[in-house]
Design a protein around this motif. Structure first.
Motif, PDB file in Angstrom:
ATOM      1  N   ASP A 241       0.838  -1.209   0.000  1.00 34.21           N
ATOM      2  CA  ASP A 241       0.000   0.000   0.000  1.00 34.21           C
ATOM      3  C   ASP A 241       0.869   1.253   0.000  1.00 34.21           C
ATOM      4  OD1 ASP A 241      -2.555   1.127  -0.123  1.00 34.21           O
ATOM      5  OD2 ASP A 241      -2.605   1.477   2.039  1.00 34.21           O
ATOM      6  N   GLY A 242       1.930   1.211  -0.795  1.00 35.78           N
ATOM      7  CA  GLY A 242       2.801   2.366  -0.961  1.00 35.78           C
ATOM      8  C   GLY A 242       3.892   2.520   0.071  1.00 35.78           C
ATOM      9  N   VAL A 243       3.937   1.650   1.080  1.00 38.11           N
ATOM     10  CA  VAL A 243       4.965   1.732   2.123  1.00 38.11           C
ATOM     11  C   VAL A 243       6.043   0.697   1.836  1.00 38.11           C
ATOM     12  CG1 VAL A 243       5.471   1.523   4.591  1.00 38.11           C
ATOM     13  CG2 VAL A 243       3.300   2.527   3.835  1.00 38.11           C
ATOM     14  N   LEU A 244       7.277   1.154   1.720  1.00 43.40           N
ATOM     15  CA  LEU A 244       8.400   0.267   1.436  1.00 43.40           C
ATOM     16  C   LEU A 244       8.800  -0.485   2.695  1.00 43.40           C
ATOM     17  CD1 LEU A 244      10.657  -0.645  -0.563  1.00 43.40           C
ATOM     18  CD2 LEU A 244      12.034   1.257   0.344  1.00 43.40           C
ATOM     19  N   ILE A 245       8.892  -1.822   2.570  1.00 38.96           N
ATOM     20  CA  ILE A 245       9.390  -2.632   3.683  1.00 38.96           C
ATOM     21  C   ILE A 245      10.906  -2.650   3.610  1.00 38.96           C
ATOM     22  CG2 ILE A 245       9.427  -4.906   4.762  1.00 38.96           C
ATOM     23  CD1 ILE A 245       6.694  -5.434   3.648  1.00 38.96           C
ATOM     24  N   ALA A 246      11.528  -1.933   4.521  1.00 38.40           N
ATOM     25  CA  ALA A 246      12.987  -1.906   4.571  1.00 38.40           C
ATOM     26  C   ALA A 246      13.397  -2.146   6.025  1.00 38.40           C
ATOM     27  CB  ALA A 246      13.511  -0.582   4.022  1.00 38.40           C
ATOM     28  N   ASN A 247      14.292  -1.327   6.532  1.00 48.15           N
ATOM     29  CA  ASN A 247      14.773  -1.526   7.897  1.00 48.15           C
ATOM     30  C   ASN A 247      14.173  -0.551   8.897  1.00 48.15           C
ATOM     31  OD1 ASN A 247      16.538  -3.655   7.148  1.00 48.15           O
ATOM     32  ND2 ASN A 247      18.027  -2.164   6.398  1.00 48.15           N
ATOM     33  N   ASP A 248      13.307   0.335   8.437  1.00 46.67           N
ATOM     34  CA  ASP A 248      12.701   1.315   9.331  1.00 46.67           C
ATOM     35  C   ASP A 248      11.588   0.640  10.141  1.00 46.67           C
ATOM     36  OD1 ASP A 248      11.039   3.388  10.428  1.00 46.67           O
ATOM     37  OD2 ASP A 248      11.980   4.794   9.036  1.00 46.67           O
ATOM     38  N   LEU A 249      11.775   0.557  11.445  1.00 43.10           N
ATOM     39  CA  LEU A 249      10.821  -0.145  12.294  1.00 43.10           C
ATOM     40  C   LEU A 249       9.444   0.503  12.254  1.00 43.10           C
ATOM     41  CD1 LEU A 249      12.958  -1.029  15.460  1.00 43.10           C
ATOM     42  CD2 LEU A 249      12.234  -2.537  13.603  1.00 43.10           C
ATOM     43  N   LYS A 250       9.395   1.829  12.107  1.00 46.00           N
ATOM     44  CA  LYS A 250       8.095   2.496  12.031  1.00 46.00           C
ATOM     45  C   LYS A 250       7.336   2.047  10.792  1.00 46.00           C
ATOM     46  CE  LYS A 250       9.186   6.669  14.662  1.00 46.00           C
ATOM     47  NZ  LYS A 250       9.274   8.160  14.627  1.00 46.00           N
ATOM     48  N   ASP A 251       8.036   1.913   9.660  1.00 45.38           N
ATOM     49  CA  ASP A 251       7.379   1.451   8.434  1.00 45.38           C
ATOM     50  C   ASP A 251       6.920   0.009   8.582  1.00 45.38           C
ATOM     51  OD1 ASP A 251       7.705   3.894   7.240  1.00 45.38           O
ATOM     52  OD2 ASP A 251       9.469   3.328   6.078  1.00 45.38           O
ATOM     53  N   ILE A 252       7.767  -0.821   9.204  1.00 45.58           N
ATOM     54  CA  ILE A 252       7.397  -2.227   9.407  1.00 45.58           C
ATOM     55  C   ILE A 252       6.159  -2.322  10.290  1.00 45.58           C
ATOM     56  CG2 ILE A 252       8.122  -4.380  10.515  1.00 45.58           C
ATOM     57  CD1 ILE A 252      10.954  -3.778   9.512  1.00 45.58           C
ATOM     58  N   GLU A 253       6.119  -1.548  11.353  1.00 44.88           N
ATOM     59  CA  GLU A 253       4.954  -1.553  12.230  1.00 44.88           C
ATOM     60  C   GLU A 253       3.707  -1.072  11.490  1.00 44.88           C
ATOM     61  OE1 GLU A 253       6.083   0.818  15.529  1.00 44.88           O
ATOM     62  OE2 GLU A 253       7.440  -0.690  16.375  1.00 44.88           O
ATOM     63  N   ALA A 254       3.872  -0.058  10.634  1.00 46.62           N
ATOM     64  CA  ALA A 254       2.737   0.456   9.858  1.00 46.62           C
ATOM     65  C   ALA A 254       2.203  -0.613   8.913  1.00 46.62           C
ATOM     66  CB  ALA A 254       3.153   1.696   9.079  1.00 46.62           C
ATOM     67  N   VAL A 255       3.113  -1.338   8.266  1.00 40.39           N
ATOM     68  CA  VAL A 255       2.704  -2.408   7.351  1.00 40.39           C
ATOM     69  C   VAL A 255       1.988  -3.516   8.110  1.00 40.39           C
ATOM     70  CG1 VAL A 255       3.604  -4.306   5.950  1.00 40.39           C
ATOM     71  CG2 VAL A 255       4.392  -1.966   5.541  1.00 40.39           C
ATOM     72  N   ARG A 256       2.529  -3.907   9.249  1.00 40.81           N
ATOM     73  CA  ARG A 256       1.923  -5.014   9.993  1.00 40.81           C
ATOM     74  C   ARG A 256       0.530  -4.676  10.502  1.00 40.81           C
ATOM     75  NH1 ARG A 256       7.291  -7.154  13.297  1.00 40.81           N
ATOM     76  NH2 ARG A 256       8.154  -8.373  11.565  1.00 40.81           N
ATOM     77  N   ARG A 257       0.251  -3.386  10.701  1.00 42.72           N
ATOM     78  CA  ARG A 257      -1.107  -3.003  11.099  1.00 42.72           C
ATOM     79  C   ARG A 257      -2.099  -3.190   9.962  1.00 42.72           C
ATOM     80  NH1 ARG A 257       1.572   1.251  14.006  1.00 42.72           N
ATOM     81  NH2 ARG A 257       1.289   2.690  12.260  1.00 42.72           N
ATOM     82  N   GLU A 258      -1.603  -3.206   8.731  1.00 44.01           N
ATOM     83  CA  GLU A 258      -2.484  -3.287   7.561  1.00 44.01           C
ATOM     84  C   GLU A 258      -2.514  -4.670   6.914  1.00 44.01           C
ATOM     85  OE1 GLU A 258      -4.331  -0.818   7.187  1.00 44.01           O
ATOM     86  OE2 GLU A 258      -3.240   0.636   8.395  1.00 44.01           O
TER      87      GLU A 258
END
Length: 261
Positions: free
Chosen positions: A82-99
């Protein structure tokens, strides 16, 4: 032979221009022992689409879908949810896992919590919902998967099929944009498989974006927009269910299907 030569992209049944919810490009993953488990795998999954991933044991299919919510890291390529890159940023990873909801082979329910408590735990702690709101939504979801009357039981008091339906309700309680299923019926007795597949069929009818690792051919024929075969860490073939099961293009696909049909 490259992946693109082995598996030409298939236009999903969704309308032209449909939004790609998952965009995986040239994904490579190595285990710590040096084993190259994913070898440049690329795949888009579109909003409202159901993709079934098949393949023999060790083909990389479960590893691949686990990269979609960062349960498995990858070393090369890119994955966007959904437009969020899964990389090493924990905030992005947490955002992805919520979705992204995920249902595993094993149910992974907390045995000391009731069904209702299992379903409301993440919305209360992660989404910060009030308990009353979380319980109201949880009861609606338990009714949706056909086990509302089991809300105050503990997992050990339920059948395997019922526990897996609780696991699905638990994932849905986070109101995900994508649901991942990693062989959700493989640990069930045969008579319990149908009740879980029926829940998944209803999710598909309601427009949930789904990626399912499964060998349930009847489910794939009826529900999938695309069927994908993986083997040896590459995407061998993808096609519509009718074409994939009736007229597989690749020899590896033909050999695989001869073993399961």
């Amino acid at each position: 032979m490259t992946q693109s030569e082995m598996a030409a992209p298939v236009t999903p049944r969704n309308e032209v221009g449909a939004e790609a919810v998952i965009v995986a490009k040239d994904v490579n993953k190595w285990y710590d022992n040096g084993f190259h488990v994913l070898k440049g795998v690329s795949m888009n999954v579109y909003k409202g689409e159901v993709v079934v991933v098949m393949g023999p044991s060790g083909s990389g299919k479960s590893t691949f879908i686990r990269t979609f919510n960062a349960l498995e890291p990858y070393q090369e390529g890119s994955i966007e949810i959904d437009g969020v890159l899964i990389a090493n940023d924990l905030k992005d990873i947490e955002a992805v896992r919520r979705e992204v909801g995920m249902v595993f082979q094993q149910f992974n329910l907390f045995p000391h919590l009731t069904v209702l408590q299992n379903v409301t735990l993440a919305p209360i702690w992660v989404r910060r919902w009030p308990k009353a709101k979380a319980e109201e939504i949880a009861m609606r979801l338990l009714d949706r998967v056909g086990i509302a009357e089991q809300a105050y039981k503990f997992p050990g008091q339920m059948s395997g099929g019922q526990q897996q339906r609780v696991a699905i309700a638990r994932s849905l309680a986070m109101q995900p944009k994508v649901m991942l299923f990693d062989e959700p019926t493989s640990a069930l007795d045969p008579e319990m498989v149908r009740e879980v597949l029926d829940v998944m069929r209803n999710l598909a009818k309601d427009g949930m974006t789904m990626v399912c690792v499964t060998h349930e051919v009847g489910f794939a024929r009826e529900v999938a927009d695309r069927v994908v075969l993986m083997d040896g860490g590459v995407l061998v073939e993808e096609n519509t269910p009718d074409e994939f099961f009736s007229n597989p293009k690749e020899e590896r696909s033909q050999a695989f299907l001869s073993q399961i049909l």
